[in-house]
Design a protein around this motif. Structure first.
Motif, short mmCIF file in Angstrom:
data_model
loop_
_atom_site.label_atom_id
_atom_site.label_comp_id
_atom_site.label_asym_id
_atom_site.label_seq_id
_atom_site.Cartn_x
_atom_site.Cartn_y
_atom_site.Cartn_z
N PRO A 38 -28.58 10.69 -1.90
CA PRO A 38 -27.70 9.57 -1.52
C PRO A 38 -27.75 9.32 -0.01
CG PRO A 38 -26.41 11.51 -2.13
CD PRO A 38 -27.83 11.80 -2.46
N PHE A 39 -28.08 10.34 0.76
CA PHE A 39 -28.18 10.16 2.21
C PHE A 39 -29.38 9.29 2.57
CE2 PHE A 39 -25.96 14.52 2.77
CZ PHE A 39 -24.75 13.97 2.38
N THR A 40 -30.47 9.47 1.86
CA THR A 40 -31.63 8.60 2.08
C THR A 40 -31.27 7.17 1.69
OG1 THR A 40 -33.19 10.41 1.77
CG2 THR A 40 -34.05 8.18 1.44
N LYS A 41 -30.47 7.02 0.67
CA LYS A 41 -30.04 5.68 0.26
C LYS A 41 -29.14 5.06 1.33
CE LYS A 41 -30.69 6.73 -4.57
NZ LYS A 41 -30.12 7.05 -5.86
N ILE A 42 -28.32 5.87 2.01
CA ILE A 42 -27.52 5.36 3.13
C ILE A 42 -28.44 4.98 4.28
CG2 ILE A 42 -25.86 6.06 4.92
CD1 ILE A 42 -24.41 7.66 2.66
N ASN A 44 -31.46 4.02 4.15
CA ASN A 44 -32.19 2.81 3.76
C ASN A 44 -31.28 1.62 3.48
OD1 ASN A 44 -34.62 4.20 3.96
ND2 ASN A 44 -34.63 4.77 1.80
N ARG A 45 -29.98 1.82 3.71
CA ARG A 45 -28.96 0.77 3.51
C ARG A 45 -28.85 0.32 2.06
NH1 ARG A 45 -29.01 2.57 8.21
NH2 ARG A 45 -28.09 1.44 9.96
N GLU A 46 -29.16 1.25 1.15
CA GLU A 46 -28.99 0.99 -0.28
C GLU A 46 -27.59 1.37 -0.73
OE1 GLU A 46 -32.16 3.14 -2.21
OE2 GLU A 46 -33.65 2.25 -0.90
N ILE A 51 -21.12 4.17 9.55
CA ILE A 51 -22.07 4.87 10.42
C ILE A 51 -21.49 4.92 11.83
CG2 ILE A 51 -24.40 4.79 11.41
CD1 ILE A 51 -25.23 3.35 8.75
N VAL A 52 -21.48 6.12 12.42
CA VAL A 52 -20.94 6.30 13.76
C VAL A 52 -22.04 6.59 14.79
CG1 VAL A 52 -18.67 7.03 12.92
CG2 VAL A 52 -20.43 8.76 13.41
N TYR A 53 -23.24 6.91 14.31
CA TYR A 53 -24.36 7.19 15.21
C TYR A 53 -25.65 7.04 14.42
CZ TYR A 53 -27.67 9.53 18.23
OH TYR A 53 -28.76 9.80 19.02
N GLU A 54 -26.67 6.52 15.10
CA GLU A 54 -27.98 6.46 14.47
C GLU A 54 -29.04 6.35 15.56
OE1 GLU A 54 -30.33 4.27 10.82
OE2 GLU A 54 -28.61 3.25 11.70
N ASP A 55 -30.12 7.11 15.37
CA ASP A 55 -31.31 6.95 16.19
C ASP A 55 -32.51 7.07 15.25
OD1 ASP A 55 -31.96 9.72 15.84
OD2 ASP A 55 -31.08 10.28 17.76
N GLU A 56 -33.69 7.26 15.80
CA GLU A 56 -34.90 7.28 14.96
C GLU A 56 -34.99 8.50 14.05
OE1 GLU A 56 -35.42 9.30 18.74
OE2 GLU A 56 -34.93 7.21 18.38
N GLU A 57 -34.23 9.58 14.36
CA GLU A 57 -34.35 10.81 13.57
C GLU A 57 -33.08 11.24 12.85
OE1 GLU A 57 -37.48 13.76 15.46
OE2 GLU A 57 -35.83 13.36 16.86
N ILE A 58 -31.92 10.77 13.31
CA ILE A 58 -30.64 11.28 12.81
C ILE A 58 -29.67 10.13 12.57
CG2 ILE A 58 -28.66 12.76 13.36
CD1 ILE A 58 -30.51 14.33 15.26
N ILE A 59 -28.85 10.31 11.57
CA ILE A 59 -27.76 9.38 11.30
C ILE A 59 -26.48 10.20 11.12
CG2 ILE A 59 -28.13 9.35 8.79
CD1 ILE A 59 -27.49 6.30 8.91
N ALA A 60 -25.35 9.65 11.54
CA ALA A 60 -24.05 10.32 11.34
C ALA A 60 -23.09 9.29 10.78
CB ALA A 60 -23.54 10.90 12.65
N PHE A 61 -22.30 9.73 9.81
CA PHE A 61 -21.37 8.80 9.16
C PHE A 61 -20.17 9.55 8.60
CE2 PHE A 61 -24.87 9.91 6.33
CZ PHE A 61 -24.23 10.38 5.19
N VAL A 62 -19.16 8.79 8.23
CA VAL A 62 -17.95 9.34 7.63
C VAL A 62 -18.22 9.59 6.15
CG1 VAL A 62 -15.51 8.89 7.14
CG2 VAL A 62 -16.53 8.04 9.28
N PRO A 63 -17.92 10.80 5.65
CA PRO A 63 -18.16 11.08 4.23
C PRO A 63 -17.14 10.37 3.34
CG PRO A 63 -17.07 12.94 5.23
CD PRO A 63 -17.36 11.96 6.34
N LEU A 64 -17.47 10.28 2.06
CA LEU A 64 -16.54 9.65 1.11
C LEU A 64 -15.24 10.44 0.98
CD1 LEU A 64 -18.98 8.57 -1.75
CD2 LEU A 64 -17.88 7.12 -0.01
#
Length: 150
Positions: A38-42, A44-46, A51-64
């Motif tokens: 599901p993280f890959t789906k996030i 890929n915006r599926e 999202i609170v942070y994103e760069d070319e290698e890492i993403i950070a977001f609030v969990p459900l």
């Protein structure tokens, strides 16, 4: 080495390997890996996420399901199922994840009061998503990570 000692050692190795993960966990793990992270789906915006942070290698977001006043997931875009599959080539990425945790803790004003960074690997730790990720938790007093064994 005596044959009985050798056989005992072999039995322990085989038996402990069989108990490493229950059959039901292995089956569920295989199913989840097959259906995709599901993280890959996030990434890929599926799937939606805050999202609170994103760069070319890492993403950070609030969990459900937030478990603290501040709860963020820090996820590498590279899909690594567990830390056991990480290798030397992933060392910089893993280090960057830790540094991002400290940065996000500061941005969320929990760096001085305290925070926890944790990763769960496999059955005994309760891993349910097979794409490594770090939990950043803080903003309130956190309970013990595990019960003490005295």
């Amino acid at each position: 080495m005596k044959l009985t000692t050798l056989l005992s050692c072999l039995f322990v190795l085989i038996y402990s390997g069989l108990l490493a993960q229950s059959a039901s966990y292995q089956k569920e793990k295989a199913r989840k890996i097959e259906e995709g992270s599901p993280f890959t789906k996030i990434i890929n915006r599926e799937l939606p996420a805050t999202i609170v942070y994103e760069d070319e290698e890492i993403i950070a977001f609030v969990p459900l399901k937030e478990q603290a006043k501040v709860h963020l997931l820090i996820v590498p875009k590279k899909e690594i199922q567990t830390l056991n599959q990480a290798d030397q080539d992933d060392a910089l990425l893993l280090g960057r994840m830790l540094l991002l945790a400290a940065k996000l803790a500061k941005e969320n004003n929990i760096d001085a009061s305290g925070y926890r960074v944790s990763m769960n690997m496999n059955e005994d730790a309760g891993q349910s998503v097979f794409h490594i990720h770090m939990h950043l938790l803080g903003g309130n007093t956190l309970g013990p990570m595990v019960d003490r064994i005295d």
